[in-house]
Enzyme design. Sequence first.
Site, PDB file in Angstrom:
ATOM      1  N   ASP A   1     -29.930  39.476  -0.706  1.00  0.00           N
ATOM      2  CA  ASP A   1     -29.386  40.670  -1.344  1.00  0.00           C
ATOM      3  C   ASP A   1     -29.102  40.262  -2.789  1.00  0.00           C
ATOM      4  O   ASP A   1     -29.211  39.089  -3.153  1.00  0.00           O
ATOM      5  CB  ASP A   1     -28.137  41.169  -0.620  1.00  0.00           C
ATOM      6  CG  ASP A   1     -27.799  42.612  -1.019  1.00  0.00           C
ATOM      7  OD1 ASP A   1     -28.351  43.098  -2.019  1.00  0.00           O
ATOM      8  OD2 ASP A   1     -26.968  43.246  -0.333  1.00  0.00           O
ATOM      9  N   TRP A   2     -28.687  41.207  -3.617  1.00  0.00           N
ATOM     10  CA  TRP A   2     -28.633  40.963  -5.067  1.00  0.00           C
ATOM     11  C   TRP A   2     -27.431  40.084  -5.452  1.00  0.00           C
ATOM     12  O   TRP A   2     -26.560  40.442  -6.231  1.00  0.00           O
ATOM     13  CB  TRP A   2     -28.656  42.302  -5.806  1.00  0.00           C
ATOM     14  CG  TRP A   2     -30.030  42.692  -6.253  1.00  0.00           C
ATOM     15  CD1 TRP A   2     -30.386  43.087  -7.523  1.00  0.00           C
ATOM     16  CD2 TRP A   2     -31.251  42.706  -5.502  1.00  0.00           C
ATOM     17  NE1 TRP A   2     -31.746  43.335  -7.580  1.00  0.00           N
ATOM     18  CE2 TRP A   2     -32.296  43.112  -6.362  1.00  0.00           C
ATOM     19  CE3 TRP A   2     -31.597  42.391  -4.188  1.00  0.00           C
ATOM     20  CZ2 TRP A   2     -33.628  43.225  -5.958  1.00  0.00           C
ATOM     21  CZ3 TRP A   2     -32.921  42.503  -3.775  1.00  0.00           C
ATOM     22  CH2 TRP A   2     -33.902  42.907  -4.653  1.00  0.00           C
TER      23      TRP A   2
END
Length: 684
Positions: free
Chosen positions: A264-265
């Site tokens: 995920d970011w």
Amino acid sequence: MLMESMALSEREGLFPTLNENNIDQIIAQLSLKEKASLVVGDGYKSMLSRVLRTKVPVPGAAGMTRAVPRLGIPAIVLSDGPAGVRIEPKRRGQEGTFFCTGFPIGSLLASTWNTEMVEKVGEAIGQEALEYGVDVMLAPGMNIQRNPLCGRNFEYFSEDPLLSGRTAVAYVRGVQSQGVGTSVKHFAPNNQETNRLWNDSRVDEDVLRQIYLKNFEIAIKESEPWTVMASYNRLNGVHTQEDRWLLTKVLREEWGFKGLVMTDWTGKRNTPSQIQAGCDLMEPGGKSQIKELVKAVKSGELQEADLDICVRRVLELIVKTPTFKDHVPSGKPDLEAHAAVAREAAEEGIVLLKNELGTLPLAKGMTAALFGVGSYQLLAGGTGSGHVHRPYVINLDQGLAEEGIQANEPLSSLYANYIQKNSPKKSFMSNMLGSPACAEMPLSRENVEKAVGEADYAILTLSRQAGEGGDRHLEDDFLLSDAEKQMLKDICEVYHARGKRVIVVLNVGGVVETASWKHLPDAIVLAWQPGQEGGNALARILSGSICPSGRLPVTFPVDYFDLPSSAHFPYDYKGGSSMIPSGKKIVDGENVGYTEYKEGFQVGYRYFSQPGTPEVSYPFGFGLSYTQFEVGEPVWTEDSVSVTVTNIGPVAGKEVVIVKNPYLSAFGKTRLLQPGESQTLVLQ
Ligand code: BGC
């Protein structure tokens, strides 16, 4: 881009150019730094291109990979999801617009119980991605709806792993049928937003496998998503992005996943550990991670062979993409056709919760007093990365007008003026991630009295908005606010005193409390957040042009505290998502908060269907119709179960069949059956 790089390498005659069959040869040609750069994304260049003024193929896309032009390796483009493609709607110096269709949220898609419908939505999203230059959609979101206060439940499908898994399968198949990849997210168990970057989800392995991983397992095995996105949180002490057990043993060795795992970011974590765990791509990625990897290989901390495994998976992904295949995006997806798909999906997922005295459908040619800001400013979706820059949103008053039902004046003008004056100002963040909703208009009893004049009935829309980065609250969110309760009471008293009916529309992203007030109105319609065509879909249900056929994918409890997970969910936490309650910035490595999934298997109806448990307000699978169906006895064969359904009511409609054994084991939905018509459904 590929053409340019091919030309360069071929002209030089020095290097091979990437193709599907020479990945080993390409890996052998890559320098250590190039390898490291392939597993580290290109930062916020595309997401923030408007402010950074970067030149990227798709402004506003969430991320990219890095190119190695000398070997014909292009950069590919990754975009959010899940309710449509999230990219900038306008590009500097370019004619035309790049708006994307705003589809209904995940919870509504699951409420359709119609996997063909969801697949159609996926196809439309895939086509938009393809024609706007996106290679991989960061969708679907498919975490289990463990607790109603999770701020991202709207992006997710259900409390049940089978419904969640099958809905995801349909979505993935739809998108990937267009030659665009998907990333099922967030793997796993990412069931709250509070402290999401650090929180440790502590879950027994049995529960984990049968509930929180089961839906992912179904999606992986039945639809082969190109990629999986590892979540922000930890699982039993280990960040999922560094968890070899999760990403390699379970996902690849047990389930046979062949694709790529991305983070995920996340900001920088322990990049070598992520590689060793089988996390192939760091997003959004930063140069320091490239350096870190090079250093780790040089020092012997990381084997180059481990890095090569991830590089290979990145290249295997790249060769499948439209960018690699030189697809030239037309910039012209069929937005009109997709709006129709968005409307149809919304029509199938809206759930009729209450309908007394035949209140619905409403007679056409009448006048409705529309209360609630949401009637004039429908919330089409949630905020955060799940927001979509859609070309428009049809509001309920507009949809009703199309159905020959007029909104009553001067009430409409009162709301219009209020909304104009009170809507939050646009900001950089709201442009990127969606605007906060306008607060509800205070409504005096006098205004309710005044509005009753010409109106034949009242519709009150109650709205809720949530989004990534924060959980919902109990007060004024799961529960109605005092002002909302008073408004509902006043409207019901005033209208009922004149023999007029009241309908409540719930324009919400997640479960709200209904038990304490549901006796007041005559009808209740759960519209969820129904996408850009929501007002049309809702109006067509209210007017009877469409017979409602949505069913709940999640339980509506009487009391929040009836839910076993409520004892283990940070429901009163009011901080940001990456801070610990003291407000101190969390430092990795510290023991930084955890959630014990002590309720075990007692999630949603798995708990409430046991004897001696509290009553619920609306059970999983609930939903009313304007017609009636006769559902025959299920006929079991070794690998299927079939059921004959007959429409024995007065109007055409669709029926959902749900088989629980004791948990959901199969379901299906009929086509539109005319009165008297039957269909034998083979359930999946
Ligand atoms: C979200 C992801 C999203 C990513 C890129 C993250 O904050 O959790 O769901 O895909 O951002 O926008």
